[in-house]
Design a protein around this motif. Structure first.
Motif, PDB file in Angstrom:
ATOM      1  N   PHE A   1       4.594  10.857  -0.722  1.00 41.04           N
ATOM      2  CA  PHE A   1       3.924   9.648  -0.276  1.00 41.04           C
ATOM      3  C   PHE A   1       4.940   8.574   0.020  1.00 41.04           C
ATOM      4  O   PHE A   1       6.065   8.600  -0.472  1.00 41.04           O
ATOM      5  N   GLY A   2       4.524   7.647   0.862  1.00 33.62           N
ATOM      6  CA  GLY A   2       5.361   6.508   1.197  1.00 33.62           C
ATOM      7  C   GLY A   2       4.764   5.238   0.632  1.00 33.62           C
ATOM      8  O   GLY A   2       3.543   5.119   0.495  1.00 33.62           O
ATOM      9  N   ARG A   3       5.640   4.321   0.284  1.00 35.44           N
ATOM     10  CA  ARG A   3       5.227   2.966  -0.090  1.00 35.44           C
ATOM     11  C   ARG A   3       5.577   2.047   1.074  1.00 35.44           C
ATOM     12  O   ARG A   3       6.671   2.131   1.631  1.00 35.44           O
ATOM     13  N   TYR A   4       4.638   1.142   1.398  1.00 39.77           N
ATOM     14  CA  TYR A   4       4.777   0.297   2.578  1.00 39.77           C
ATOM     15  C   TYR A   4       4.617  -1.173   2.225  1.00 39.77           C
ATOM     16  O   TYR A   4       3.847  -1.525   1.322  1.00 39.77           O
ATOM     17  N   ASP A   5       5.313  -2.022   2.984  1.00 39.17           N
ATOM     18  CA  ASP A   5       5.153  -3.465   2.822  1.00 39.17           C
ATOM     19  C   ASP A   5       3.979  -3.944   3.674  1.00 39.17           C
ATOM     20  O   ASP A   5       3.320  -3.146   4.356  1.00 39.17           O
ATOM     21  N   ALA A   6       3.718  -5.242   3.646  1.00 37.15           N
ATOM     22  CA  ALA A   6       2.562  -5.806   4.354  1.00 37.15           C
ATOM     23  C   ALA A   6       2.626  -5.562   5.860  1.00 37.15           C
ATOM     24  O   ALA A   6       1.595  -5.445   6.519  1.00 37.15           O
ATOM     25  N   GLY A   7       3.814  -5.456   6.425  1.00 36.35           N
ATOM     26  CA  GLY A   7       3.968  -5.218   7.855  1.00 36.35           C
ATOM     27  C   GLY A   7       3.991  -3.749   8.237  1.00 36.35           C
ATOM     28  O   GLY A   7       4.176  -3.415   9.399  1.00 36.35           O
ATOM     29  N   GLY A   8       3.835  -2.862   7.258  1.00 36.73           N
ATOM     30  CA  GLY A   8       3.853  -1.433   7.528  1.00 36.73           C
ATOM     31  C   GLY A   8       5.222  -0.800   7.427  1.00 36.73           C
ATOM     32  O   GLY A   8       5.378   0.388   7.713  1.00 36.73           O
ATOM     33  N   GLY A   9       6.230  -1.602   7.035  1.00 37.71           N
ATOM     34  CA  GLY A   9       7.579  -1.058   6.879  1.00 37.71           C
ATOM     35  C   GLY A   9       7.667  -0.149   5.662  1.00 37.71           C
ATOM     36  O   GLY A   9       7.105  -0.454   4.610  1.00 37.71           O
ATOM     37  N   LEU A  10       8.375   0.953   5.804  1.00 33.42           N
ATOM     38  CA  LEU A  10       8.537   1.923   4.731  1.00 33.42           C
ATOM     39  C   LEU A  10       9.525   1.405   3.688  1.00 33.42           C
ATOM     40  O   LEU A  10      10.664   1.086   4.010  1.00 33.42           O
TER      41      LEU A  10
ATOM     42  N   ARG B   1       0.847  -1.192   0.000  1.00 36.21           N
ATOM     43  CA  ARG B   1       0.000   0.000   0.000  1.00 36.21           C
ATOM     44  C   ARG B   1       0.884   1.245   0.000  1.00 36.21           C
ATOM     45  O   ARG B   1       2.075   1.174   0.320  1.00 36.21           O
ATOM     46  N   SER B   2       0.259   2.356  -0.359  1.00 34.44           N
ATOM     47  CA  SER B   2       0.911   3.662  -0.298  1.00 34.44           C
ATOM     48  C   SER B   2       0.057   4.589   0.549  1.00 34.44           C
ATOM     49  O   SER B   2      -1.153   4.366   0.707  1.00 34.44           O
ATOM     50  N   GLY B   3       0.682   5.618   1.107  1.00 30.23           N
ATOM     51  CA  GLY B   3      -0.056   6.594   1.910  1.00 30.23           C
ATOM     52  C   GLY B   3       0.543   7.977   1.767  1.00 30.23           C
ATOM     53  O   GLY B   3       1.757   8.120   1.621  1.00 30.23           O
ATOM     54  N   TRP B   4      -0.327   8.989   1.802  1.00 32.26           N
ATOM     55  CA  TRP B   4       0.140  10.372   1.740  1.00 32.26           C
ATOM     56  C   TRP B   4       0.903  10.712   3.014  1.00 32.26           C
ATOM     57  O   TRP B   4       0.458  10.408   4.110  1.00 32.26           O
ATOM     58  N   LEU B   5       2.027  11.360   2.857  1.00 29.62           N
ATOM     59  CA  LEU B   5       2.776  11.903   3.987  1.00 29.62           C
ATOM     60  C   LEU B   5       2.565  13.411   4.086  1.00 29.62           C
ATOM     61  O   LEU B   5       2.462  13.951   5.182  1.00 29.62           O
ATOM     62  N   GLU B   6       2.506  14.070   2.935  1.00 32.58           N
ATOM     63  CA  GLU B   6       2.254  15.514   2.862  1.00 32.58           C
ATOM     64  C   GLU B   6       1.520  15.795   1.563  1.00 32.58           C
ATOM     65  O   GLU B   6       1.817  15.175   0.539  1.00 32.58           O
ATOM     66  N   VAL B   7       0.595  16.741   1.597  1.00 35.46           N
ATOM     67  CA  VAL B   7      -0.088  17.199   0.383  1.00 35.46           C
ATOM     68  C   VAL B   7      -0.246  18.711   0.487  1.00 35.46           C
ATOM     69  O   VAL B   7      -0.744  19.217   1.497  1.00 35.46           O
TER      70      VAL B   7
END
Length: 142
Positions: free
Chosen positions: A100-109, A78-84
């Protein structure tokens, strides 16, 4: 171009942000059709020193499936916004600066990316028209 009132600017930003969130939700769904529905065409992407233009949704679906497969194979989930930010706003077009950050299944960046997204209103619907960005690295400050 007429300047927007503060209230109108706020409303446009809210609509553009909803389009950005739908884009990210579509990507995170791993469903190419859902993701593609958040875009406008021709779709433009500037990345890794290249410019890619997809003329139609059908072309995008066909040519982008391999990119999604490779992204999943890299460990991304998954990906998530860090700043917009919204440095340029008009009634029909918003330029959003995003990190934005890209994350692995465990939430690692896995990586941090800085981009400019051009979000436009076409026929009453907001969608992402263009993306310009680069990998900022996993050690970039969020």
């Amino acid at each position: 171009m007429t300047a927007l009132s503060p209230a109108d600017r706020t409303g446009v930003i809210e609509e553009a942000r909803a389009a950005l969130d739908a884009f990210l939700d579509g990507l995170n769904s791993h469903d190419m059709e859902q993701w593609t529905a958040t875009l406008h065409f021709p779709q433009i992407r500037v990345h890794e020193g290249a410019v890619t233009v997809w003329q139609t949704a059908e072309e995008y679906l066909k040519e982008s499936q391999d990119d999604l497969t490779a992204l999943l194979a890299s460990g991304w989930r998954r990906s998530g916004w860090l700043e917009v930010g919204y440095p340029q706003v008009s009634a029909e077009q918003v330029h959003a600066t995003v990190r934005f950050g890209r994350y692995d299944a465990g939430g690692g960046l896995l990586g941090v990316f800085d981009s400019v997204y051009v979000v436009t209103r076409e026929e009453g619907r907001w969608g992402v028209l263009a993306r310009i960005g680069f990998d900022s690295g996993t050690d970039a400050q969020a």
